[in-house]
Each structure stands twice: as C-alpha cells, then as structure tokens.
Design an enzyme around this catalytic site. Structure first.
Site: not given
Length: 415
Positions: A172, A194, A238, A273, A307, A329, A331
C-alpha cells in the site's frame, strides 16, 4: 485454562481517521490535515488521530493474551460503523465486557469468538472494532493456553490443512505513490501499489488522464527496475468510486476507460478496486455486475474488486453469490470477530471468487500479526501489508511474521 483478569489500554492506530465524504467532495489539504468542515457524523475534523484499544487477557498461569481494537481509516463511510475512540468505549468495556470475560475458559477460540460476536449490549451489537480486537485476544489466549501458534488454532478448529508456503502480499503506497513503488519493486512485493486514488481533480483527473498516466508509469517503472523478467507483480489500484463520479456511473463508459487502462498496464494484470459507488448495497452489486459484463463484452481481463458496501460476512456472501466481482476485499476490522474473516475467505475460495484479505492502514502491529495468522490458515489470494499509510512498516510486520512462522513450520515438518 481460564481468564483471571482483563485490562483495557488506550492506544494509537498507525494512521488517522479520515472523513471520506469530505475528501471526495474536494476538501483541500493544509499540510498534513484538511481544511473545511467534516461531512460524516461523529468527526470533529476531516482528519483526526487514529485510536485503538488494547484488550489484555491475563490467564491463570500469568500469560497475557493481546488483541487490538481498531477501525478503518474511512469510518462511517459505505455503511460502516461510526468513528471509534478510546474515551467513548473503554467505560463500556469495563462495565459490560470484563464481567463476561473474567473466569471464562479459553480452550476453544471459535466458540468464544462467536459468543461475543453475537452479543448485544443495550440492544446493539458491539462496535466492529471491539469485536475485532477481542477476537484477536481470544485467539491469542487459546494459542497460549494450548501451546500452539495462532494459525494452528485456526487450522485445527476449521479442519484446514497446514501449508508451509508463503502468501501473496499486497503493498500500500498511500499518497507517496511513486517512491513507494520503487520500494515495493526492490522488495519484490507480489501486488502493488493500491495508489489511494480518492480524489478526482488531483489523483484521477477530470477525464481520468492522471490515473491513465500513472498506470503507464507503473508498467514502465517495474520493467526498468526489476532485477529480472521473472518478477511480474499484479497491479491493484483502489479508486474509491471516483471513476464512477467522472462517468456518471455509466457501466459502458466505465468499461471503456478500464479497458484503456489495461492497455497501459501491459504486460501486467490489472485489478481495479471500487470503480464506482452506487450508494447502497443492492445498487453496488448491480453496478459492479454491469461493469463486469461490459468488460467481458470488450474481451477485457481487468479484474473488478468489491470494497464499498461489502462490510460484513453476509455482505461477502451476497457479493460472491451475485457474481458481480472477480475479487472481494475482506476488510478485516469491518467484519468484527476475526473468525468472520476466516469464514469469508473460505466462502470465496469455495465458490471460485478471489479473496483479498485486506484491512486498513489504521490498524496496529498486533492486529496485523493476528490477521497474518488467519491468512496462513485460510490461504487467501492476496494479503494486505499493514498497518501504516506507506509500505516499509507494514512489510516489516506482516512479511517478517509470515517468515518466522514458516521457518518454524519447515523445521517441524523436516523433523
């Protein structure tokens, strides 16, 4: 073995709480903070410090089992639980949770985690962050009481095979999306970067040109810096629904744009994402399904990652069963007890949908290690390197924990 005493300690998470609605609306940055008023309930500012609560279970033999309550960076967004602060919740934990924990046997993690996940206090379930941290402590307690590593507890209680092989790790970048990529290439992370594309004007571009340029740079940078052609990471970006914002959530226009990104990403595979945010769970499922269908009509191999609005175990089930996405994802703080993450990964794998065990930069070292143990047992397709909004700190915590466990396993299996 029983719990003798429970302790609660306030702490800091590894990043900050951000009001996603205000940031997507264009709140300007002023140094490290944002200017303007928050738009999400519970926030005192658009950016405020990340907080955690450590739950410490003192066992009869004096060992201390640990778990950290932590919530996602964008708390209160996309149907998630509200902002989590230590001052608000520690009194509740002392009053309601400690009496239920002290004297409890810790021989079974799964049963204890399920009990507290279903518990309601004053007519409401515990905040997801509390269930998350408590389940970590309960897993650690069972492991300590029975002389096993945490991932072995999960393998035993879910009847899973012990696999002594590394997992695919996902780096990330945070806003440092150029220098962080160089770091990821040097450390050969499996998926990157990311990107944190959470703003249209500065990061995506009003027509998507900024992200398109960035994707092209990613492909070129990997090819120029990699030590040999065998290193072929996946590109996973993302975008927090921002692509939908510039294309009015039109699946056809979104698919055209994603297909153009795919060409720039070549020869690397591209995962996007949260391409759009429909504002509700049913709407999100329908919109992602339409985007995926439009991509298939263009023979595009771009993979769609769910997500937003996919927060609970039941949400994961519903997104997977709908066929609206290629990857989910999971989370981890949003699912509450970490046993729900275990179940969610296994559900995805059993139905041919890729599982990305994610989480948030706004976690702690303890929660990240607990998640790594859950992942070693369930074998998701991708695991987030966390915590911290960056790369090196999370890589040190997650990759090193994984390598320690694998070293022990390999020695045991060889003997």
């Amino acid at each position: 073995m029983h719990i003798r005493k429970v302790h609660f300690a306030p702490g800091f998470a590894s990043f900050y709480f951000d009001d996603q609605a205000a940031i997507k609306a264009g709140a300007p940055m002023d140094g490290f903070v944002y200017s303007g008023a928050p738009l999400t309930g519970g926030f005192d500012g658009i950016r405020q410090r990340g907080e955690s609560i450590s739950i410490l279970l003192e066992l009869e033999d004096g060992q201390i089992a640990e778990g950290d309550c932590a919530a996602v960076q964008y708390s209160g967004a996309g149907g998630r639980d509200p902002l989590f602060t230590a001052a608000r919740f520690i009194p509740l934990l002392r009053r309601h949770l400690a009496p239920l924990l002290e004297g409890r046997a810790v021989g079974s993690f799964r049963d204890n985690a399920a009990f507290f996940d279903a518990l309601q206090i004053e007519g409401r379930p515990l905040h997801t962050a509390i269930r998350y941290g408590l389940s970590q402590a309960l897993l650690d307690a069972t492991a300590r009481a029975t002389g096993r590593m945490k991932f072995q507890v999960v393998c035993d209680e879910w009847d899973l095979p012990v696999v002594a092989a590394p997992l695919s790790l996902f780096g990330q970048s945070g806003d440092d999306r150029y220098a962080a990529v160089d770091k990821m290439i040097l450390k050969r992370v499996d998926a990157l970067p990311h990107g944190l594309i959470n703003n249209v004007p500065k990061k995506l571009g009003e027509t998507g040109a900024k992200l398109a340029e960035y994707v092209g740079w990613l492909s070129q940078r990997i090819r120029s810096l990699r030590p040999d052609p065998s290193y072929n990471p996946v590109l996973h970006i993302d975008v927090y629904g921002t692509i939908g914002l510039i294309f009015d959530n039109d699946p056809e226009r979104i698919a055209d744009y994603l297909a153009s990104l795919e060409k720039r990403a070549a020869p690397f595979r591209l995962y996007i994402e949260g391409p759009a945010d429909a504002g509700s769970k049913p709407g999100q499922i329908a919109l992602l399904a339409a985007i995926r269908k439009a991509l298939a009509a263009r023979a595009s191999r771009v993979r769609i990652v769910a997500d937003e609005w996919c927060n609970t175990y039941q949400d994961v089930v519903d997104f997977v069963d709908s066929g609206c996405c290629d990857m989910v994802q999971i989370k981890t703080p949003d699912l509450g007890g970490i046993h729900n993450t275990v179940d969610a990964v296994l559900y995805c794998k059993a139905r041919g949908v890729e599982a990305y065990q994610g989480g948030t930069c706004n976690e702690t070292d303890i929660s990240a290690r607990a998640c790594l143990h859950a992942a070693l047992a369930t074998r998701p397709d991708r695991v987030l390197v966390k915590p911290g909004m960056g790369f090196d700190e999370g890589m040190t915590i997650v990759a090193n924990e994984m390598n320690r466990v694998l070293a022990v396993l390999e020695t045991r299996l060889a003997s």
